[in-house]
Design a protein around this motif. Structure first.
Motif, PDB file in Angstrom:
ATOM      1  N   PHE A 169      -2.724   9.585  -4.376  1.00  0.00           N
ATOM      2  CA  PHE A 169      -2.671   9.665  -2.913  1.00  0.00           C
ATOM      3  C   PHE A 169      -2.685  11.114  -2.435  1.00  0.00           C
ATOM      4  O   PHE A 169      -2.104  11.445  -1.402  1.00  0.00           O
ATOM      5  N   GLY A 170      -3.362  11.958  -3.210  1.00  0.00           N
ATOM      6  CA  GLY A 170      -3.572  13.337  -2.800  1.00  0.00           C
ATOM      7  C   GLY A 170      -2.316  14.178  -2.737  1.00  0.00           C
ATOM      8  O   GLY A 170      -2.252  15.144  -1.968  1.00  0.00           O
ATOM      9  N   GLY A 171      -1.338  13.831  -3.545  1.00  0.00           N
ATOM     10  CA  GLY A 171      -0.101  14.599  -3.560  1.00  0.00           C
ATOM     11  C   GLY A 171       0.918  14.138  -2.540  1.00  0.00           C
ATOM     12  O   GLY A 171       1.995  14.741  -2.429  1.00  0.00           O
ATOM     13  N   LEU A 172       0.643  13.073  -1.803  1.00  0.00           N
ATOM     14  CA  LEU A 172       1.606  12.506  -0.867  1.00  0.00           C
ATOM     15  C   LEU A 172       2.414  11.404  -1.557  1.00  0.00           C
ATOM     16  O   LEU A 172       1.966  10.833  -2.562  1.00  0.00           O
ATOM     17  N   PRO A 173       3.601  11.060  -1.040  1.00  0.00           N
ATOM     18  CA  PRO A 173       4.291   9.872  -1.531  1.00  0.00           C
ATOM     19  C   PRO A 173       3.472   8.613  -1.254  1.00  0.00           C
ATOM     20  O   PRO A 173       2.480   8.646  -0.521  1.00  0.00           O
ATOM     21  N   HIS A 174       3.893   7.513  -1.828  1.00  0.00           N
ATOM     22  CA  HIS A 174       3.177   6.251  -1.658  1.00  0.00           C
ATOM     23  C   HIS A 174       3.023   5.920  -0.174  1.00  0.00           C
ATOM     24  O   HIS A 174       3.954   6.106   0.615  1.00  0.00           O
ATOM     25  N   PRO A 175       1.854   5.404   0.247  1.00  0.00           N
ATOM     26  CA  PRO A 175       1.623   5.119   1.672  1.00  0.00           C
ATOM     27  C   PRO A 175       2.646   4.179   2.299  1.00  0.00           C
ATOM     28  O   PRO A 175       2.984   4.333   3.478  1.00  0.00           O
ATOM     29  N   SER A 176       3.145   3.199   1.556  1.00  0.00           N
ATOM     30  CA  SER A 176       4.119   2.284   2.149  1.00  0.00           C
ATOM     31  C   SER A 176       5.422   3.000   2.478  1.00  0.00           C
ATOM     32  O   SER A 176       6.096   2.668   3.463  1.00  0.00           O
ATOM     33  N   ILE A 177       5.767   3.994   1.676  1.00  0.00           N
ATOM     34  CA  ILE A 177       6.963   4.796   1.951  1.00  0.00           C
ATOM     35  C   ILE A 177       6.752   5.617   3.219  1.00  0.00           C
ATOM     36  O   ILE A 177       7.621   5.677   4.098  1.00  0.00           O
TER      37      ILE A 177
END
Length: 437
Positions: A169-177
């Motif tokens: 996710f490009g270095g981001l946390p999981h989208p649901s978070i």
């Protein structure tokens, strides 16, 4: 699949049984892990964001473009949510918020002990909290709800969330978070995981993250070790170990349901504990017969099979349900299900459990997501002295003492005598001088 521990007849024969040790826990050596995380925590304290980048690359194999998640990323994650997932999130939030509001109770209690003598207790929210959300074997977005909602209901004015960056996710946390943070109105979110996230919260990082007063949320052994190491510099909720479920059941329980509940918690971790305590050999056999098919049919079968086959998991056969209660009270499970004919009466006699799930229609997985209860619970037997994360975890109780001249005069001699008994005469003098002529 589950090993058998047979306690039948042993108490009657005069054997002294320590029910707290009947089922061993999985190895979880936090003390050893503390030494592994010490240089990480020291590095973050000394080098700030440079150390975060180093450890992010080493442990997460990605360095986010920005450790603080941009606000637009939160909004985009929320906008991209599947409607059914959003509905599930919102219902879980609603239920947890409703229960949290009830947990809050009175914010101030005042007692008048004598004319002019008043003591009040005021509940004051912690100024700033850092909430950790794991992202290892599973992205536990539900932990966002379990951490954020009670903190908000408590009135915490400053809330920050950290979760590991994800390469996919490009270095981001999981989208649901990220989506849940956006729904809940939490704008301060960091793509930082593991011990370095706890160190960031505890020490602060210049120009990035202000230090917090309290860190909460579950994590792996290195997160737990960092909490232990930094406790004192910052307060923590608990040292949570591997998840565990115990089921106290009799012949009336449905073996397919019992097996499914044991499997559901074994899914978390290869060292998760799944324990069935029963007075029914027939139920024990039926559950054992159910497990192979249920395990093979699920996604994480290898992980579950390892957990169920570990020393920390077992079927415990007891003489009767009274002995069964002694076993589960001694074990002090994180999650305890009661699936007996008299489930409510049995549940009322439980003294040690993180959360109790009563009857056949209250599975642990309900509590993980949508029951309205907390799922951040004490593990490793700590339910004998500790509670799960709740609104009061985010509040400080402060006594406010207000005495008049006459009220102090009434009790002055008692204070002086007490002070002399402790050989602290200046304590007594601090009272007597107020009445000196």
């Amino acid at each position: 699949m589950l090993r058998m521990i047979d306690l039948r007849g042993r108490a009657a024969s005069g054997e002294r049984l320590d029910y707290a040790t009947v089922v061993p826990r999985a190895a979880f050596d936090v003390a050893a892990a503390v030494e592994a995380v010490r240089p990480i925590c020291d590095g973050v304290a000394a080098r700030g964001a440079d150390a975060l980048a180093e450890f992010s690359q080493a442990f997460d194999q990605v360095v986010p473009p920005s450790f603080r998640v941009p606000p637009e990323a939160l909004r985009e994650a929320e906008a991209a949510l599947d409607p059914d997932i959003r509905a599930a999130f919102e219902e879980s939030i609603r239920r947890r918020r409703t229960v949290s509001a009830a947990e809050l109770g009175e914010r101030e209690v005042e007692v008048t002990l004598a004319p002019g003598a008043r003591v009040a207790q005021r509940m004051i929210p912690v100024r700033r909290v850092g909430l950790y959300v794991p992202g290892g074997l599973a992205p536990l977005s539900s932990s966002v709800i379990m951490n954020v909602v009670p903190a908000q209901v408590a009135g915490v004015p400053s809330i920050a969330v950290a979760s590991p960056p994800q390469r996919e996710f490009g270095g981001l946390p999981h989208p649901s978070i990220l989506a849940l943070c956006s729904i809940l109105g939490v704008e301060e979110v960091y793509a930082v995981g593991g011990a370095q996230a706890i160190a960031m919260f505890a020490h602060g990082v210049p120009l990035l993250c202000e230090r917090v007063d309290l860190v909460t949320g579950p994590g792996n052994i290195y997160v737990v070790a960092a909490k232990r190491l930094l406790k004192g510099r910052v307060n923590i909720d608990s040292e949570a170990g591997p998840t565990e479920i115990a089921v106290l059941a009799d012949a009336t329980a449905n073996p397919a349901h019992v097996a499914a509940d044991l499997v559901s918690q074994a899914e978390h971790d290869p060292v998760a504990a799944a324990v069935l305590v029963t007075d029914s050999p027939e139920l024990a056999d039926a559950v054992q017969a159910e497990l192979p098919e249920q395990v093979s049919a699920t996604k994480h079968s290898e992980r579950i099979r390892t957990a169920l086959g570990g020393a920390q998991s077992a079927v415990v056969l007891v003489d009767d349900l009274d002995q069964g209660l002694a076993v589960v009270n001694g074990y002090a499970a994180e999650h305890l299900e009661i699936q007996t004919a008299d489930a409510e009466q049995r549940a009322a006699r439980v003294t040690n459990a993180g959360a109790i799930f009563v009857g056949p229609w209250s599975p642990v997985s309900l509590g993980d997501y949508s029951a309205g209860s907390t799922h951040v619970l004490p593990t490793a037997g700590c339910a004998c002295h500790s509670s799960g994360l709740n609104v009061k975890s985010f509040l400080k109780a402060v006594h406010v003492v207000t005495y008049s001249h006459d009220a102090l005069a009434e009790v002055a001699r008692h204070v002086e005598v007490f002070a002399d008994a402790e050989d602290l005469p200046a304590h007594g003098a601090a009272v007597s001088r107020r009445f000196a002529r």
